[in-house]
Design a protein around this motif. Structure first.
Motif, short mmCIF file in Angstrom:
data_model
loop_
_atom_site.label_atom_id
_atom_site.label_comp_id
_atom_site.label_asym_id
_atom_site.label_seq_id
_atom_site.Cartn_x
_atom_site.Cartn_y
_atom_site.Cartn_z
N UNK A 1 -74.84 -43.63 36.06
CA UNK A 1 -74.70 -43.01 36.33
C UNK A 1 -73.00 -42.56 36.04
N UNK A 2 -73.04 -41.21 34.44
CA UNK A 2 -71.51 -41.02 33.68
C UNK A 2 -71.49 -40.20 33.86
N UNK A 3 -70.01 -39.08 33.22
CA UNK A 3 -70.24 -38.58 33.67
C UNK A 3 -70.94 -37.56 31.73
N UNK A 4 -70.03 -38.57 31.19
CA UNK A 4 -69.74 -38.39 29.56
C UNK A 4 -71.22 -38.62 28.76
N UNK A 5 -71.86 -37.49 28.79
CA UNK A 5 -73.95 -37.75 27.84
C UNK A 5 -73.44 -38.67 26.72
N UNK A 6 -72.31 -38.34 26.09
CA UNK A 6 -71.69 -38.98 24.54
C UNK A 6 -71.93 -40.46 24.93
N UNK A 7 -71.59 -41.13 25.72
CA UNK A 7 -71.51 -42.09 26.74
C UNK A 7 -73.05 -43.56 26.73
N UNK A 8 -73.93 -42.29 27.42
CA UNK A 8 -74.89 -42.54 27.93
C UNK A 8 -75.73 -42.34 26.63
N UNK A 9 -75.68 -41.38 25.70
CA UNK A 9 -76.08 -41.59 24.13
C UNK A 9 -76.07 -43.03 23.64
N UNK A 10 -74.48 -43.57 23.77
CA UNK A 10 -74.84 -45.16 22.87
C UNK A 10 -75.39 -45.85 23.71
N UNK A 11 -75.42 -45.71 25.49
CA UNK A 11 -76.51 -46.77 25.75
C UNK A 11 -77.84 -46.82 26.03
N UNK A 12 -77.98 -45.96 25.45
CA UNK A 12 -79.72 -45.44 25.30
C UNK A 12 -79.87 -46.12 24.02
N UNK A 13 -79.00 -45.87 23.02
CA UNK A 13 -79.25 -46.43 22.28
C UNK A 13 -79.31 -47.75 21.78
N UNK A 14 -78.22 -48.79 22.54
CA UNK A 14 -78.13 -50.15 22.62
C UNK A 14 -79.10 -50.99 23.46
N UNK A 15 -79.45 -50.01 24.52
CA UNK A 15 -81.45 -50.57 25.57
C UNK A 15 -82.33 -50.56 25.00
N UNK A 16 -82.57 -49.12 24.03
CA UNK A 16 -83.72 -49.36 23.14
C UNK A 16 -83.48 -50.23 22.18
N UNK A 17 -82.77 -50.98 21.48
CA UNK A 17 -82.48 -51.92 20.96
C UNK A 17 -83.05 -53.20 20.93
N UNK A 18 -82.78 -53.72 22.19
CA UNK A 18 -83.12 -54.96 22.81
C UNK A 18 -84.59 -54.82 23.45
N UNK A 19 -85.08 -53.35 22.68
CA UNK A 19 -86.84 -53.67 23.60
C UNK A 19 -87.04 -52.85 24.68
#
Length: 223
Positions: free
Chosen positions: A97-115
């Motif tokens: 959970x985070x109030x900033x969608x921009x932060x979560x977009x970065x997290x989503x990219x990191x998670x997908x990068x490691x499969x």
């Protein structure tokens, strides 16, 4: 009074680890390229991620808890999420959970990068105190608190409801760069964190320890 000099044992004369020992322990385990990039992104956002030592400890805690269901309050750019996934079961799901969608977009990219498969994470953009009451009682193995410091007491209250018996609570920034330990410090965030961690300490349903890793990590197990 002169500052205590480091001894040959790697500790100062007062018993605290020397700066060299502290740095060695914080960087003892290597950080992946993905986590390093996420860390840099998070710092750029002003969403300061957990330290490397804290990240490695979160991995251990997730593994010890045999975690399949984890809640994270404060997504940042995904540094702590990557650490949690590294210790979770292969079918484990992270709700972050985070109030900033921009932060979560970065997290989503990191998670997908490691499969990490998309179905293994739920990134919820919103205020934690609005989202948390909607999550199920006793359904989670681990809850990480790393959001708005002024709301720590409410986060902890919600986390204890969410955790199963034997579940693990982890509260980051529990020392606030030494401000929490200073009883004369009256900063609002220091007071809020101090009150939250003392409530955990005084809760007879919890077994806890305050660890001087990163910026302080309070760890508790629910009876």
């Amino acid at each position: 009074m002169n500052a205590a000099a480091p001894s040959s044992s790697g500790r100062s004369a007062g018993g605290a680890p020397s700066p060299e020992t502290w740095d060695y322990t914080e960087t003892f385990l290597p950080e992946s390229d993905t986590a390093a990039r996420a860390r840099q992104q998070g710092e750029g956002f002003g969403a300061w991620p957990v330290g490397r030592g804290t990240a490695s400890l979160l991995t251990v805690l997730a593994r010890l808890a045999n975690a399949r269901a984890v809640v994270e309050i404060g997504t940042g750019a995904g540094v702590s999420g990557l650490a949690l996934f590294a210790g979770m079961q292969p079918d484990g799901i992270l709700t972050s959970i985070d109030v900033e969608a921009e932060h979560q977009n970065a997290a989503r990219q990191a998670f997908r990068e490691v499969g990490i498969a998309p179905q293994r994470f739920r990134l919820i953009a919103g205020a934690a105190l609005t989202v948390l009451p909607k999550l199920s009682d006793g359904a989670y193995d681990l809850v990480l608190v790393d959001g708005d410091k002024l709301e720590y007491a409410e986060y902890v209250e919600q986390a204890l409801r969410l955790l199963r018996h034997g579940g693990v609570l982890a509260v980051d920034n529990a020392l606030r760069r030494g401000r929490v330990a200073d009883p004369g410090n009256s900063d609002d965030d220091a007071i809020a964190v101090r009150e939250a961690i003392e409530a955990v300490r005084d809760n007879t349903d919890l077994t806890c320890s305050l660890l001087p890793v990163g910026d302080g990590l309070l760890v508790a197990v629910k009876s």
